[in-house]
Scaffold this active site. Structure first.
Site, PDB file in Angstrom:
ATOM      1  N   GLU A 145       0.933  -1.248  -0.185  1.00 41.98           N
ATOM      2  CA  GLU A 145      -0.008  -0.043  -0.015  1.00 41.98           C
ATOM      3  C   GLU A 145       0.841   1.252  -0.036  1.00 41.98           C
ATOM      4  OE1 GLU A 145      -3.530   1.862   2.779  1.00 41.98           O
ATOM      5  OE2 GLU A 145      -2.732  -0.271   3.146  1.00 41.98           O
ATOM      6  N   ARG A 150       4.614 -12.796   9.810  1.00 36.07           N
ATOM      7  CA  ARG A 150       5.581 -11.544   9.216  1.00 36.07           C
ATOM      8  C   ARG A 150       6.934 -11.483  10.164  1.00 36.07           C
ATOM      9  NH1 ARG A 150       1.708  -7.712   9.062  1.00 36.07           N
ATOM     10  NH2 ARG A 150       2.958  -5.952   9.319  1.00 36.07           N
ATOM     11  N   LYS A 206       4.112   0.666   9.665  1.00 34.37           N
ATOM     12  CA  LYS A 206       4.229   1.962   8.910  1.00 34.37           C
ATOM     13  C   LYS A 206       3.646   3.142   9.642  1.00 34.37           C
ATOM     14  CE  LYS A 206       3.025   0.157   4.877  1.00 34.37           C
ATOM     15  NZ  LYS A 206       2.555  -0.122   3.559  1.00 34.37           N
TER      16      LYS A 206
HETATM   17  P1  ATP Z   1       2.615  -2.405   8.053  1.00 34.19           P
HETATM   18  O1  ATP Z   1       1.828  -3.112   9.143  1.00 34.19           O
HETATM   19  O2  ATP Z   1       3.929  -2.080   8.466  1.00 34.19           O
HETATM   20  O3  ATP Z   1       1.820  -1.083   7.615  1.00 34.19           O
HETATM   21  P2  ATP Z   1       1.195  -3.652   6.084  1.00 34.19           P
HETATM   22  O4  ATP Z   1       1.035  -5.035   5.938  1.00 34.19           O
HETATM   23  O5  ATP Z   1       0.089  -2.810   6.201  1.00 34.19           O
HETATM   24  O6  ATP Z   1       2.440  -3.193   6.772  1.00 34.19           O
HETATM   25  P3  ATP Z   1       1.621  -3.416   3.127  1.00 34.19           P
HETATM   26  O7  ATP Z   1       1.972  -2.374   2.259  1.00 34.19           O
HETATM   27  O8  ATP Z   1       0.060  -3.595   3.292  1.00 34.19           O
HETATM   28  O9  ATP Z   1       2.067  -3.009   4.439  1.00 34.19           O
HETATM   29  O10 ATP Z   1       2.345  -4.629   2.811  1.00 34.19           O
HETATM   30  C1  ATP Z   1       3.108  -5.242   1.634  1.00 34.19           C
HETATM   31  C2  ATP Z   1       3.370  -6.503   1.674  1.00 34.19           C
HETATM   32  O11 ATP Z   1       4.420  -6.784   2.664  1.00 34.19           O
HETATM   33  C3  ATP Z   1       2.217  -7.404   2.351  1.00 34.19           C
HETATM   34  O12 ATP Z   1       1.874  -8.424   1.347  1.00 34.19           O
HETATM   35  C4  ATP Z   1       2.646  -7.858   3.599  1.00 34.19           C
HETATM   36  O13 ATP Z   1       1.832  -8.819   4.063  1.00 34.19           O
HETATM   37  C5  ATP Z   1       4.097  -7.756   3.382  1.00 34.19           C
HETATM   38  N1  ATP Z   1       4.614  -7.211   4.969  1.00 34.19           N
HETATM   39  C6  ATP Z   1       4.403  -6.113   5.754  1.00 34.19           C
HETATM   40  N2  ATP Z   1       4.964  -5.869   6.760  1.00 34.19           N
HETATM   41  C7  ATP Z   1       5.681  -7.524   6.724  1.00 34.19           C
HETATM   42  C8  ATP Z   1       6.513  -7.893   7.677  1.00 34.19           C
HETATM   43  N3  ATP Z   1       6.599  -7.509   9.054  1.00 34.19           N
HETATM   44  N4  ATP Z   1       7.090  -9.058   7.375  1.00 34.19           N
HETATM   45  C9  ATP Z   1       6.631  -9.806   6.318  1.00 34.19           C
HETATM   46  N5  ATP Z   1       5.788  -9.344   5.387  1.00 34.19           N
HETATM   47  C10 ATP Z   1       5.406  -8.115   5.652  1.00 34.19           C
HETATM   48 MG    MG Z   2      -1.465  -3.044   4.718  1.00 35.90          MG
END
Ligand code: ATP
Ligand code: MG
Length: 560
Positions: free
Chosen positions: A39, A266, A276
């Site tokens: 995102e 994760r 984020k």
């Molecule tokens: P955050 O919670 O840090 O905002 P998010 O999951 O909302 O992370 P996205 O931009 O939606 O962030 O994530 C893009 C991809 O990266 C998704 O497939 C997500 O599952 C993966 N991802 C995000 N954080 C992690 C993590 N700590 N470990 C492994 N994969 C991750």
């Molecule tokens: Mg997300």
């Protein structure tokens, strides 16, 4: 760290097992197609690197494809700056996507599929307020109640949905919901919202839309439109999988071979905040110097700190992929960068906290060039010439006026070896008359003791590093520690409190002249102090600024 979760490169993880089986059974023919779907609402962090290495790694292992897809269905939080940084970070890690898409590319198609669901009687327009929807949903122990609008006719639903799109209704007044089961034990299946009204400008589609699809609807359909085979996401989405499958089942005519969602744990790291939302708060509250502050766990922060893409990929390889949650010791990441740089970068001398030494019996004006190996563990890196002269700097902590018993460095009347040079003996300590502070040492050297000449006359216990005062390059050095003390990183709601030691700036350091004119992003090992990298933002040829990537040693040993 949890050794169960550590995988060697050759062992296969559970996702590879699934893919192997699917290939065997020709589920998607012989296709393997993944995607990385960030995102664009912030910069990528080391957790995303795990997901990138996994998705693009599968593409490489199976000679498949991997798309980069910006999941930009929420117009409020997204910005172009983030899109650009994400592309840069994926490329820097060493990966190239096959196709680049935006979920917003599919707004029209998503809308059409929503109409198909309405026509099948599988979606309805609901006029309950957001709060009423919440109240009707029930709880984990109680079933929900059907919305009074659930039995609207297909014609009425179509008409209302089209008028939602046309902008006839106020924000929050109506939503489109999937018609599933308000008694499902899985709350996600209780007639989830598919579309909401938002009069917001989207960073790509501008004001073309005033209804926006929810993630749970947009994601499976976007995957299906792109012909993704394996849609890999983190464990929080496990409970959403039935909904993912429901949408694609209901759209089976459109998508006869739907993708499958697979969840993995994760990455969580000790001492590290990895959401984020929290990272953005650090940036917005100016607690750090932007998203790429070298203390940040963002890819751009790690890059600026001096981490290499290879070290991050190696780290992701070592932590492996598993279904059970576990926290990884940040020391493993540090181990990976040390290992990567060990044989690659020159080992040079720097004095971070200088004390001047005058070698009184060394001829004034004379300069001697000592030939020194660039990297003792890697002879292929050749040698360089290091100037030695009458005035040098040593590390203040390498001298003690009244040393304890086991102090083997310099003290009055004692002899030490200057690394790659001579023995010196401290003859006199010069102090500031007023403050009593030591400002200079007067020493003598013994010309017989030059390094490399095989001198065996007598031994000294200590070797200290030094730089020639006339030749050394003044520099600023930034020493980092963890941004958070351990329990701070874990706390959920508290105000975030930084480790007060997380940044130490040393303005008057001296580095041996081989660093002259170093370009931003140049890496070195400084003897005894660690690995350093010139800062990509603040370092110039005339004013060198070094970031400490990592110190030299740690007691940490990874399980093999
Ligand atoms: P955050 O919670 O840090 O905002 P998010 O999951 O909302 O992370 P996205 O931009 O939606 O962030 O994530 C893009 C991809 O990266 C998704 O497939 C997500 O599952 C993966 N991802 C995000 N954080 C992690 C993590 N700590 N470990 C492994 N994969 C991750
Ligand atoms: Mg997300």
């Amino acid at each position: 760290m949890d050794s169960k979760n550590e995988k060697t490169t050759t062992s296969r993880n559970f996702i590879q097992h699934i893919i192997d089986k699917d290939l065997e059974n020709n589920v998607y023919g012989q296709r393997v197609h993944t995607r990385f779907p960030p995102e664009p609402n912030g910069y990528l962090h080391i957790g995303h690197a795990k997901s990138i290495c996994l998705n693009f790694g599968i593409k490489e292992q199976y000679k498949g494809k991997c798309n980069l897809r910006f999941d930009d269905t929420n117009p409020i939080k997204e910005e172009v700056e983030y899109v650009e940084s994400i592309k840069e970070d994926v490329r820097w890690l060493g990966f190239e996507w096959d196709d680049l898409y935006y979920a917003s590319n599919y707004f029209e198609k998503l809308y059409e599929y929503a109409e198909i669901l309405i026509k099948k009687g599988k979606a309805f327009v609901c006029d309950l307020s957001p709060e009423e929807i919440r109240n009707y949903r029930g709880t984990l122990t109680e079933p929900g109640k059907n919305s009074p609008y659930r039995e609207r006719s297909v014609e009425e639903n179509l008409d209302l949905f089209r008028r939602m799109r046309a902008g006839e209704f106020k924000e929050g007044s109506r939503v489109l919901r999937a018609k599933i089961d308000m008694a499902s034990p899985n709350l996600n299946m209780r007639d989830p919202v598919m579309y909401r009204i938002m009069f917001a400008d989207h960073h790509r589609t501008k004001d073309a839309w005033c209804i926006y699809p929810m993630y749970d609807y947009a994601h499976p359909v976007s995957d299906a439109i792109e012909n993704i085979t394996h849609s890999i996401c983190t464990l929080e989405f496990e409970d959403h999988r039935p909904l993912y499958n429901w949408f694609l089942q209901e759209l089976k005519e459109e998508f006869p071979t739907p993708p499958q969602q697979i969840e993995f744990a994760r990455l969580e790291l000790t001492h590290t905040v990895m959401s984020k939302r929290k990272l953005r708060k650090l940036v917005e509250d100016r607690m750090v110097d932007g998203w790429d502050d070298p203390r940040m766990p963002t890819i751009s922060g790690l890059r600026r700190r001096g981490y290499t893409p290879e070290s991050i990929r190696e780290f992701c390889d070592r932590i492996g992929v598993a279904k059970n949650k576990s926290e990884v010791d940040v020391a493993l990441l540090e181990y990976c960068i040390r290992e990567d740089l060990k044989l690659k970068e020159p080992r040079i001398m720097s004095v971070l906290n200088p004390l001047k030494v005058v070698i009184t019996n060394y001829p004034e004006g004379e300069v001697e060039y000592l030939e020194v190996e660039n990297n003792q563990e890697n002879p292929e890196m050749g040698t360089r010439q290091v100037p030695f002269a009458r005035e040098i700097y040593i590390e203040r902590e390498d001298f003690m006026e009244n040393p304890p018993k086991k102090f083997f460095r310099l003290s009055p009347g004692k002899e030490v070896r200057l690394k790659n040079a001579y023995f010196i003996k401290c003859e006199e300590v010069i102090k500031d008359e007023k403050t009593g502070e030591i400002i200079e040492l007067h020493c003598t050297y013994d010309p017989e003791t030059k390094s490399g000449t095989g001198f065996t006359g007598r031994k000294v216990k200590g070797t200290i590093h030094w730089v020639s005062a006339a030749h050394a390059i003044p520099a600023e050095v930034r020493l980092y520690d963890y941004l958070f003390l351990e329990d701070e990183a874990e706390s959920e709601d508290k105000e975030m409190t930084l480790n007060p030691q997380s940044l130490k700036v040393l303005k008057k350091c001296y580095i041996e002249p081989s660093v002259k004119g170093a370009k931003p992003g140049s890496r070195y090992q400084f003897f005894r102090h660690g690995y350093f990298c010139t800062d990509s933002k603040d370092s110039t040829e005339d004013h060198l600024v070094f970031n400490r990537i990592v110190s030299l040693r740690s007691s940490y040993k990874p399980n093999k």
